[in-house]
Structure formats: C-alpha cells, structure tokens
Design an enzyme around this catalytic site. Structure first.
Site, mmCIF file in Angstrom:
data_model
loop_
_atom_site.group_PDB
_atom_site.id
_atom_site.type_symbol
_atom_site.label_atom_id
_atom_site.label_comp_id
_atom_site.label_asym_id
_atom_site.label_seq_id
_atom_site.Cartn_x
_atom_site.Cartn_y
_atom_site.Cartn_z
ATOM 1 N N HIS A 232 32.209 -57.907 -30.964
ATOM 2 C CA HIS A 232 33.235 -56.882 -31.153
ATOM 3 C C HIS A 232 34.062 -57.133 -32.404
ATOM 4 O O HIS A 232 34.478 -56.186 -33.083
ATOM 5 C CB HIS A 232 34.118 -56.756 -29.901
ATOM 6 N N VAL B 214 44.865 -62.027 -29.277
ATOM 7 C CA VAL B 214 43.793 -61.157 -28.798
ATOM 8 C C VAL B 214 42.555 -62.030 -28.615
ATOM 9 O O VAL B 214 42.529 -63.192 -29.008
ATOM 10 C CB VAL B 214 43.510 -59.988 -29.771
ATOM 11 N N ALA B 215 41.513 -61.455 -28.028
ATOM 12 C CA ALA B 215 40.333 -62.256 -27.696
ATOM 13 C C ALA B 215 39.729 -62.916 -28.929
ATOM 14 O O ALA B 215 39.296 -64.069 -28.877
ATOM 15 C CB ALA B 215 39.296 -61.390 -26.990
ATOM 16 N N GLU B 216 39.671 -62.203 -30.054
ATOM 17 C CA GLU B 216 39.077 -62.769 -31.273
ATOM 18 C C GLU B 216 39.838 -62.285 -32.501
ATOM 19 O O GLU B 216 40.261 -61.130 -32.574
ATOM 20 C CB GLU B 216 37.611 -62.323 -31.432
ATOM 21 N N THR B 217 39.976 -63.179 -33.462
ATOM 22 C CA THR B 217 40.428 -62.820 -34.804
ATOM 23 C C THR B 217 39.297 -63.133 -35.766
ATOM 24 O O THR B 217 38.737 -64.235 -35.748
ATOM 25 C CB THR B 217 41.695 -63.590 -35.206
#
Length: 262
Positions: free
Chosen positions: A73, A44-47
């Site tokens: 986010h 995903v875009a960020e962890t």
C-alpha cells in the site's frame, strides 16, 4: 531541515478508506534512526521514503517499529504521490527496494504493481497464535506470513485477537493473515502483526503476494477480485503471473504538509 510529507489512502477510491500511508521525498538518505523516528511520529502503518535516481526511484518502507522488506500500500501511495502531486511524467515507475526492482504501471487512476509471488506451504500453527484466536482456521500455511484459511467471509470478519497472548510471538518482519472465499468477490482477508504499534493493518498489499497464488490455484482463476475487510475496507484487483503477481488499486490524497528535522 524541512521535509515535505503527503498522507495518501491506498487501495480505495475515497478518503477515509483503504490504508493510509505517509510518503516523504528525500534529496538524500537520512540515518535509519531518523527515518524510524519520522515513521513513529506519523503513526500510520507505513511511511515510505524515496530518493530519485536517474532511471529508478530508491524506495524504503518503515512501520513505527521496523523497516519492512516489502509493502504494497505504501508503494501504491508513493506512485500516486509521484504522478498526481510531483508531476512524474512516466507511466511506468521502477522502484529499487529490498525486495528487488518493483514496477508500477499507471493507467488512468489505477496503479498496477508487479510483485514477487510467495506461494505459502502447509505449516503447523504455533500454540500462541492458536490460543490468541477466537475462531480456529480449517487450514494453516506459511510464507513470510502465516496464512490461516477459514470456511467463510463471516468467520474472517468475526475474528478477534487476544493481543496479550498474540504479542508473545515474534514474526519480524511478518504477520498473520486470515482469509476465506468471498461472498461477493473471489476472496477476503484481514492482517495482524504481533508486537506492532498497529495490530491490524487495514490493507496489506504484500500479504497478497501469498494470497494471490493460493487463491488462484484454489479457485482455478488467474484474475481475482479481493477485499481486505478491515474497518476501513480495501479493494484489490489481482492477477497470478506464475513467479510474479500483479496487484492493482486506486488511491486518494488526504493531506499534504511538511515536517521539520533539527
């Protein structure tokens, strides 16, 4: 080693909307290599990874490619995880991060983040970015990210990126945000990151550190309602506070599970 892992959709009031982030609580820090590999696996875009301290929470953000200095986010997702899953009792959460202390205030199901303001200034558009765009901006600015201002919301929605050209530029750790006055809100935006596993970020809280002061000055308003008009759509409630910005949104938990690290 077993690690709990939660996937949360941020800046939305429904699952499958907003921007998905994975949140991983830790007892202590693992190596950067392991953290990056977990982020890659999550895809995903960020962890977000965090470790609880006495009165603060140490928070770090990783894309599948790099560690970021600021991510809105995934911060919102972490606050949602703490409050709705991990029974965190305080309504004000202090995160210790690479961008300094960030405070999230929780009221009902709305999370308000206190972030630094990054007013963009006029800049020249690199030829590579210009060549990668199917529609040219009417104004170019830059802070961490390039901020490209367009005539209309429809222009922003119709932007297409030639990735073969776009990926020739390295903006680590920044990206390119395209924005315009909204048809039914104050402003809209989209966000693209060259050389990243995920080209378009569905909702980018950190980009609003520049968008909020810019549109506040342009529209002569302190409070603003914004949408990031990616395919997933994100909704943000914003306030310009001079050297800080307030970014508010909702979140929903999509899944919880675990991962095992040998």
């Amino acid at each position: 080693m077993k690690l709990n892992l939660y996937q949360i959709d941020a800046f939305t009031d429904r699952i499958f909307g907003g921007n998905p982030a994975c949140v991983v609580p830790l007892e202590s820090w693992l190596s950067d290599e392991v953290l990056l590999n977990i982020a890659k696996e999550n895809a995903v875009a960020e962890t977000a990874f965090f470790v609880k301290k006495e009165d603060k929470i140490h928070l770090r953000w990783f894309t599948p490619d790099i560690e970021m200095d600021l991510c809105g986010h995934a911060t919102l997702a972490t606050a949602h995880c703490l409050k709705t899953i991990l029974s965190y009792t305080r309504d004000q959460i202090i995160f210790e991060t690479l961008s300094g202390d960030l405070i999230v205030t929780v009221q009902d199901d709305l999370y308000t983040m206190d972030f630094p303001s990054r007013m963009p200034t006029s800049a020249a558009l690199p030829a590579i970015i210009q060549q990668s765009l199917n529609i040219q901006p009417k104004e170019v600015l830059k802070s961490r990210d390039y901020v490209l201002v367009y005539d209309s919301e429809s222009d922003v929605k119709n932007i297409r990126i030639n990735r073969q050209v776009f990926d020739q530029i390295n903006l680590d750790p920044g990206g390119v945000v395209v924005t315009a006055k909204g048809d039914h809100c104050d402003f809209v935006s989209r966000y693209f990151t060259p050389q990243a596993s995920i080209l378009e970020d569905p909702v980018t809280g950190s980009a609003h550190c520049s968008l909020i002061p810019f549109w506040s000055a342009r529209l002569h308003k302190k409070t603003l309602h914004a949408f990031q008009v990616s395919e997933r759509i994100g909704e943000l409630f914003c306030e310009d506070k001079k050297d800080r910005v307030a970014i508010s949104g909702k979140a929903r938990t999509y899944s919880n599970g675990a991962c095992w690290i040998a």
